[in-house]
Design a protein around this motif. Structure first.
Motif, short mmCIF file in Angstrom:
data_model
loop_
_atom_site.label_atom_id
_atom_site.label_comp_id
_atom_site.label_asym_id
_atom_site.label_seq_id
_atom_site.Cartn_x
_atom_site.Cartn_y
_atom_site.Cartn_z
N SER A 48 19.36 6.47 49.45
CA SER A 48 18.61 6.36 50.70
C SER A 48 17.48 5.34 50.55
O SER A 48 17.10 4.97 49.45
CB SER A 48 18.03 7.73 51.07
N THR A 49 16.98 4.94 51.67
CA THR A 49 15.89 3.97 51.65
C THR A 49 14.60 4.63 51.18
O THR A 49 14.45 5.85 51.26
CB THR A 49 15.67 3.36 53.05
N ASN A 50 13.68 3.81 50.71
CA ASN A 50 12.39 4.36 50.27
C ASN A 50 11.44 4.43 51.46
O ASN A 50 11.80 4.12 52.59
CB ASN A 50 11.81 3.52 49.12
N ARG A 51 10.20 4.79 51.22
CA ARG A 51 9.24 4.98 52.31
C ARG A 51 8.93 3.68 53.06
O ARG A 51 8.39 3.69 54.15
CB ARG A 51 7.97 5.61 51.80
N HIS A 52 9.28 2.53 52.47
CA HIS A 52 9.06 1.24 53.11
C HIS A 52 10.30 0.76 53.86
O HIS A 52 10.32 -0.35 54.37
CB HIS A 52 8.65 0.20 52.07
N GLY A 53 11.34 1.59 53.89
CA GLY A 53 12.57 1.23 54.58
C GLY A 53 13.44 0.26 53.81
O GLY A 53 14.32 -0.37 54.38
N LEU A 54 13.21 0.13 52.50
CA LEU A 54 14.00 -0.79 51.67
C LEU A 54 15.12 -0.03 50.98
O LEU A 54 14.93 1.06 50.46
CB LEU A 54 13.11 -1.46 50.62
N LEU A 55 16.27 -0.63 50.98
CA LEU A 55 17.45 -0.06 50.35
C LEU A 55 17.49 -0.49 48.89
O LEU A 55 17.27 -1.66 48.58
CB LEU A 55 18.68 -0.59 51.08
N SER A 56 17.76 0.42 47.99
CA SER A 56 17.87 0.05 46.58
C SER A 56 19.34 -0.13 46.20
O SER A 56 20.20 0.59 46.68
CB SER A 56 17.22 1.10 45.67
N ALA A 57 19.59 -1.12 45.39
CA ALA A 57 20.95 -1.38 44.89
C ALA A 57 20.88 -1.47 43.37
O ALA A 57 19.96 -2.09 42.82
CB ALA A 57 21.51 -2.67 45.48
N TRP A 58 21.82 -0.87 42.71
CA TRP A 58 21.86 -0.84 41.24
C TRP A 58 23.12 -1.52 40.75
O TRP A 58 24.21 -1.26 41.26
CB TRP A 58 21.82 0.61 40.77
N PHE A 59 22.98 -2.38 39.78
CA PHE A 59 24.11 -3.04 39.14
C PHE A 59 24.36 -2.29 37.84
O PHE A 59 23.49 -2.24 36.97
CB PHE A 59 23.79 -4.51 38.84
N VAL A 60 25.54 -1.72 37.70
CA VAL A 60 25.84 -0.86 36.56
C VAL A 60 27.13 -1.31 35.91
O VAL A 60 28.11 -1.66 36.59
CB VAL A 60 25.95 0.62 37.03
N GLY A 61 27.15 -1.29 34.58
CA GLY A 61 28.35 -1.56 33.81
C GLY A 61 28.67 -0.35 32.94
O GLY A 61 27.92 0.62 32.91
N VAL A 62 29.76 -0.42 32.23
CA VAL A 62 30.14 0.65 31.30
C VAL A 62 30.21 0.04 29.92
O VAL A 62 30.91 -0.96 29.71
CB VAL A 62 31.49 1.28 31.70
N ASN A 63 29.49 0.65 28.97
CA ASN A 63 29.48 0.11 27.61
C ASN A 63 30.73 0.54 26.83
O ASN A 63 31.60 1.23 27.37
CB ASN A 63 28.17 0.47 26.88
#
Length: 127
Positions: A48-63
């Protein structure tokens, strides 16, 4: 962070009025991990967005041990195609190459941005 570690990468996208649009940042450890685990990149922007209305995106890999490893982060002002295109262009600028494969949620904007900007990357949707 850039003063402490010259390999720290960040980029900020501002609009014409100098208002925040999006940002991407990747620390040195994440950059090194991407060199080893770049086969498949998962981009998760379903939080979900934070209190500033910004969406977070995470770049994830698998080791090599089957564990998720964080490769980078982004904040986006919206879920439109240009926002994702900017984030992916900064990712390639930072890492030096596009991922071979990418897994995302079923967001049409991400799908179009990948198709427009990363034509050689194989895209799959997470179920």
């Amino acid at each position: 962070m850039k003063d402490i570690n010259p390999n720290f990468f960040y980029a900020v996208n501002l609009d014409k009025e100098c208002k925040f649009r999006s940002a991407v940042w990747v620390d040195t450890k994440c950059r090194m991990s991407y060199e080893y685990y770049e086969d498949v990149l998962s981009v998760d922007s379903t939080y979900s967005t934070n209190r500033h209305g910004l969406l977070s995106a995470w770049f994830v890999g698998v080791n090599h041990h089957g564990k998720s490893t964080l490769l980078g982060c982004a904040l986006l002002g919206n879920e439109e195609i240009p926002s994702y295109e900017w984030v992916f262009s900064q990712w390639v600028k930072c890492m030096g190459n596009a991922p071979q494969r990418i897994i995302t949620d079923q967001c049409r904007s991400i799908f179009r941005a990948i198709r427009n900007l990363l034509p050689d990357t194989r895209h799959r949707w997470c179920i």
